[in-house]
Design a protein around this motif. Structure first.
Motif, PDB file in Angstrom:
ATOM      1  N   SER A   1       0.820  -1.219   0.000  1.00 36.19           N
ATOM      2  CA  SER A   1       0.000   0.000   0.000  1.00 36.19           C
ATOM      3  C   SER A   1       0.847   1.259   0.000  1.00 36.19           C
ATOM      4  CB  SER A   1      -0.921   0.013   1.227  1.00 36.19           C
ATOM      5  OG  SER A   1      -0.153   0.045   2.434  1.00 36.19           O
ATOM      6  N   GLY A   2       2.151   1.089  -0.196  1.00 31.80           N
ATOM      7  CA  GLY A   2       3.039   2.237  -0.134  1.00 31.80           C
ATOM      8  C   GLY A   2       3.272   2.914  -1.475  1.00 31.80           C
ATOM      9  N   ASP A   3       4.372   3.657  -1.557  1.00 38.40           N
ATOM     10  CA  ASP A   3       4.729   4.409  -2.751  1.00 38.40           C
ATOM     11  C   ASP A   3       6.076   3.915  -3.292  1.00 38.40           C
ATOM     12  OD1 ASP A   3       2.489   5.999  -2.244  1.00 38.40           O
ATOM     13  OD2 ASP A   3       3.663   7.397  -1.022  1.00 38.40           O
ATOM     14  N   ILE A   4       6.221   3.957  -4.593  1.00 37.81           N
ATOM     15  CA  ILE A   4       7.486   3.613  -5.225  1.00 37.81           C
ATOM     16  C   ILE A   4       7.838   4.691  -6.242  1.00 37.81           C
ATOM     17  CG2 ILE A   4       8.744   1.945  -6.639  1.00 37.81           C
ATOM     18  CD1 ILE A   4       7.008  -0.265  -5.529  1.00 37.81           C
ATOM     19  N   TRP A   5       9.039   5.199  -6.126  1.00 32.67           N
ATOM     20  CA  TRP A   5       9.590   6.142  -7.080  1.00 32.67           C
ATOM     21  C   TRP A   5      10.826   5.503  -7.704  1.00 32.67           C
ATOM     22  CZ3 TRP A   5       8.199  11.526  -7.748  1.00 32.67           C
ATOM     23  CH2 TRP A   5       7.091  11.921  -6.990  1.00 32.67           C
ATOM     24  N   GLY A   6      11.174   5.898  -8.917  1.00 33.30           N
ATOM     25  CA  GLY A   6      12.370   5.315  -9.504  1.00 33.30           C
ATOM     26  C   GLY A   6      12.779   5.986 -10.799  1.00 33.30           C
ATOM     27  N   TYR A   7      13.985   5.660 -11.244  1.00 32.36           N
ATOM     28  CA  TYR A   7      14.411   6.076 -12.570  1.00 32.36           C
ATOM     29  C   TYR A   7      13.505   5.366 -13.581  1.00 32.36           C
ATOM     30  CZ  TYR A   7      18.958   8.042 -11.063  1.00 32.36           C
ATOM     31  OH  TYR A   7      19.958   8.804 -10.502  1.00 32.36           O
ATOM     32  N   PRO A   8      12.971   6.054 -14.552  1.00 35.60           N
ATOM     33  CA  PRO A   8      12.106   5.388 -15.528  1.00 35.60           C
ATOM     34  C   PRO A   8      12.905   4.402 -16.376  1.00 35.60           C
ATOM     35  CG  PRO A   8      12.574   7.633 -16.218  1.00 35.60           C
ATOM     36  CD  PRO A   8      13.132   7.495 -14.841  1.00 35.60           C
ATOM     37  N   GLU A   9      12.238   3.385 -16.872  1.00 34.17           N
ATOM     38  CA  GLU A   9      12.903   2.336 -17.629  1.00 34.17           C
ATOM     39  C   GLU A   9      13.560   2.899 -18.894  1.00 34.17           C
ATOM     40  OE1 GLU A   9      12.317  -2.338 -18.436  1.00 34.17           O
ATOM     41  OE2 GLU A   9      10.500  -1.131 -18.230  1.00 34.17           O
ATOM     42  N   GLY A  10      14.777   2.429 -19.154  1.00 37.35           N
ATOM     43  CA  GLY A  10      15.541   2.913 -20.298  1.00 37.35           C
ATOM     44  C   GLY A  10      16.532   4.004 -19.940  1.00 37.35           C
ATOM     45  N   GLU A  11      16.349   4.627 -18.775  1.00 37.71           N
ATOM     46  CA  GLU A  11      17.274   5.670 -18.324  1.00 37.71           C
ATOM     47  C   GLU A  11      18.628   5.042 -17.990  1.00 37.71           C
ATOM     48  OE1 GLU A  11      18.791   8.591 -18.200  1.00 37.71           O
ATOM     49  OE2 GLU A  11      16.829   9.501 -17.758  1.00 37.71           O
TER      50      GLU A  11
ATOM     51  N   ARG B   1      13.329   6.350 -24.643  1.00 36.45           N
ATOM     52  CA  ARG B   1      13.999   7.036 -23.536  1.00 36.45           C
ATOM     53  C   ARG B   1      15.478   6.656 -23.487  1.00 36.45           C
ATOM     54  NH1 ARG B   1      10.905   5.392 -19.766  1.00 36.45           N
ATOM     55  NH2 ARG B   1       9.550   7.220 -19.820  1.00 36.45           N
ATOM     56  N   HIS B   2      15.762   5.394 -23.746  1.00 36.64           N
ATOM     57  CA  HIS B   2      17.168   4.996 -23.702  1.00 36.64           C
ATOM     58  C   HIS B   2      17.965   5.699 -24.805  1.00 36.64           C
ATOM     59  CE1 HIS B   2      20.749   2.814 -22.883  1.00 36.64           C
ATOM     60  NE2 HIS B   2      20.802   2.362 -24.121  1.00 36.64           N
ATOM     61  N   ARG B   3      17.391   5.784 -25.987  1.00 38.42           N
ATOM     62  CA  ARG B   3      18.088   6.492 -27.067  1.00 38.42           C
ATOM     63  C   ARG B   3      18.386   7.935 -26.663  1.00 38.42           C
ATOM     64  NH1 ARG B   3      14.785   3.316 -30.895  1.00 38.42           N
ATOM     65  NH2 ARG B   3      13.097   4.817 -30.663  1.00 38.42           N
ATOM     66  N   THR B   4      17.401   8.582 -26.052  1.00 34.77           N
ATOM     67  CA  THR B   4      17.567   9.974 -25.640  1.00 34.77           C
ATOM     68  C   THR B   4      18.607  10.105 -24.534  1.00 34.77           C
ATOM     69  OG1 THR B   4      15.263  10.458 -26.232  1.00 34.77           O
ATOM     70  CG2 THR B   4      16.358  11.994 -24.736  1.00 34.77           C
ATOM     71  N   ALA B   5      18.541   9.214 -23.545  1.00 31.68           N
ATOM     72  CA  ALA B   5      19.481   9.269 -22.421  1.00 31.68           C
ATOM     73  C   ALA B   5      20.907   9.059 -22.887  1.00 31.68           C
ATOM     74  CB  ALA B   5      19.109   8.220 -21.376  1.00 31.68           C
ATOM     75  N   LEU B   6      21.099   8.117 -23.788  1.00 33.50           N
ATOM     76  CA  LEU B   6      22.441   7.824 -24.289  1.00 33.50           C
ATOM     77  C   LEU B   6      22.986   8.992 -25.100  1.00 33.50           C
ATOM     78  CD1 LEU B   6      24.290   5.400 -23.978  1.00 33.50           C
ATOM     79  CD2 LEU B   6      23.455   4.537 -26.156  1.00 33.50           C
ATOM     80  N   ALA B   7      22.115   9.616 -25.881  1.00 39.18           N
ATOM     81  CA  ALA B   7      22.535  10.760 -26.696  1.00 39.18           C
ATOM     82  C   ALA B   7      22.948  11.953 -25.837  1.00 39.18           C
ATOM     83  CB  ALA B   7      21.408  11.168 -27.642  1.00 39.18           C
ATOM     84  N   GLY B   8      22.464  12.007 -24.602  1.00 36.58           N
ATOM     85  CA  GLY B   8      22.783  13.128 -23.728  1.00 36.58           C
ATOM     86  C   GLY B   8      24.054  12.950 -22.918  1.00 36.58           C
ATOM     87  N   LEU B   9      24.725  11.798 -23.066  1.00 39.57           N
ATOM     88  CA  LEU B   9      25.962  11.548 -22.333  1.00 39.57           C
ATOM     89  C   LEU B   9      27.167  12.019 -23.140  1.00 39.57           C
ATOM     90  CD1 LEU B   9      25.362   7.941 -20.940  1.00 39.57           C
ATOM     91  CD2 LEU B   9      25.027  10.131 -19.759  1.00 39.57           C
TER      92      LEU B   9
END
Length: 442
Positions: free
Chosen positions: A101-111, A415-423
């Motif tokens: 019943s709690g909350d979960i936060w995280g890096y979105p998949e592909g990040e 998202r992974h394509r975008t994240a990789l392009a930003g490195l």
């Protein structure tokens, strides 16, 4: 696409026993001494990247959400626990009504992530959060390891298509998860039909050496395959003599033959020879697909070869030498009492053996330079600096026990394509090195 999305019946088994025995014995003791209800914050992170890797890839988040939803102690599971005296009756009664019943936060998949990145943050009572440790780590450690290898292979391929072909090299369920993770990180298709059915990943495949060997000669095999699948099919040409097979393939299928596959030998040399032969025979549009135990280094070595696509199996599903990410799930903050209004106090393991961690409920942001290129992973426990307010990485995944962030697999892939392009450009180098971004704690 999930089978349920197609209106098909799906048997969804409980994930409650995908856990370690001591999670339940901790629960029993916590219920007895009244610490079970203390508000707690757990975080998933890794202290270091696998040796030589420049970045990690978050994969498996969607599977984690499914696992949390299906973490239920049904009658059969409870009976197993009772018969084996894993926990006492009071704990069994508590488990019977368990629902996160709690909350979960995280890096979105592909990040992408780096050492110390709070990849997932799980908040709720100690009791309900501690039970999820093993299943969450099992999924994230496996899927992120496969995705990291797949991402490196995708970079090495330089835009050429990659086919995931590892189903026969790993556990049948791991094969499905591997295909999913590889697709997130840049692969274009899979040979595994279960992955296609469950996740909507494009599936491909034509024939193996056995199909050629069951026929009296190679011509008969090629003729049968073309008659059944059409001239656009891919013919396997290295069962016997490659040059003879290529000649026969074009004679049977015509110059419109879709592709030939090479599965052995000096791939660089053979690919050049096959390309020359195909062109001389007029099959200038016929593609060349290579397989044969490839990894990112072998793929990179073929960059100058006339190869149109790669099929990767063993090295992908084993993480190309790093089958886990060494992620951990640690309590970083807990309430000073069971009172829902009690303040959270940071806690952390302080070990002389190098397994230290940083306490406190954390946020994370990626600082960028004037050109928009990432320059640091910034992690803190206090207020987020105004300059980083729009660069925060964690997103809400579960709120009050309800999943709020399901998304198509294509979204994680993009998202992974975008994240990789930003490195920084050095992130995609295959040479060994340290994490491409430093981790800064503020």
């Amino acid at each position: 696409m999930n089978p349920a999305d197609l209106g098909l019946p799906v048997d969804v088994p409980s994930t409650a026993l995908f856990t370690d025995h001591y999670e339940l014995t901790m629960l029993q003791a916590a219920l007895a001494n009244r610490t079970a209800d203390r508000r707690s914050v757990f975080e998933v992170f890794t202290r270091r990247l696998p040796e030589g890797r420049r970045y990690g890839v978050v994969a498996g988040t969607g599977r984690v959400l499914d696992a949390v939803e299906n973490f239920r102690f049904d009658g059969a599971v409870l009976e197993f626990l009772r018969e084996n005296a894993v926990v006492d009756m009071r704990t069994l009664d508590w488990l019977a009504s368990y629902r996160f019943s709690g909350d979960i936060w995280g890096y979105p998949e592909g990040e992408v992530y780096f050492p110390g990145s709070p990849i997932l943050r799980v908040e709720g009572s100690f009791a309900e959060c501690v039970l999820l440790e093993t299943v969450i780590l099992s999924i994230l450690n496996h899927d992120s390891a496969i995705a990291a290898a797949a991402s490196r292979m995708s970079c090495a391929a330089g835009g050429r298509p990659l086919i995931e072909m590892g189903a026969r090299r790993t556990h049948e369920l791991a094969a499905v998860a591997s295909a999913r993770a590889a697709y997130v990180a840049g692969f274009t298709s899979t040979s595994d039909l279960a992955a296609g059915f469950r996740y909507g990943i494009p599936t491909v495949g034509t024939s193996a050496h056995a199909f050629t060997l069951v026929h009296d000669d190679e011509r008969d095999a090629f003729t049968a395959q073309v008659a059944s699948l059409g001239s656009s099919t891919t013919l396997l040409v290295d069962t016997y003599d490659v040059a003879e097979a290529v000649r026969t393939a074009v004679e049977v299928a015509g110059t419109g033959l879709g592709a030939v596959r090479i599965d052995s030998g000096d791939l660089l040399l053979v690919a050049h020879r096959v390309r020359q032969q195909l062109d001389e025979l007029g099959a200038t549009s016929t593609r060349i697909v290579v397989t044969s135990d490839l990894d990112e280094y072998a793929i990179a070595s073929l960059a100058a070869a006339p190869v149109d696509a790669y099929g990767v199996g063993t090295q992908l599903v084993t993480g190309s030498g790093h089958p886990t990410c060494s992620m951990v799930y640690k309590l970083v903050a807990r309430a000073t009492s069971a009172d829902p209004k009690a303040a959270l106090a940071p806690v952390a393991k302080k070990s002389s053996g190098g397994k230290t961690s940083v306490g406190g409920r954390k946020w994370a942001a990626r600082r960028r330079d004037a050109d928009g290129t990432a320059e640091a992973e910034v992690i803190g426990t206090g207020p987020v600096p105004a300059a980083l307010a729009d660069a925060q990485l964690l997103v809400e995944l579960v709120k009050g026990g309800e999943v709020v962030a399901r998304e198509p697999l294509e979204a994680a892939r993009e998202r992974h394509r975008t994240a990789l392009a930003g490195l920084p450009l050095s992130a995609t180098q295959l040479s060994r090195g340290e994490a491409v971004l430093p981790t800064e704690y503020v």
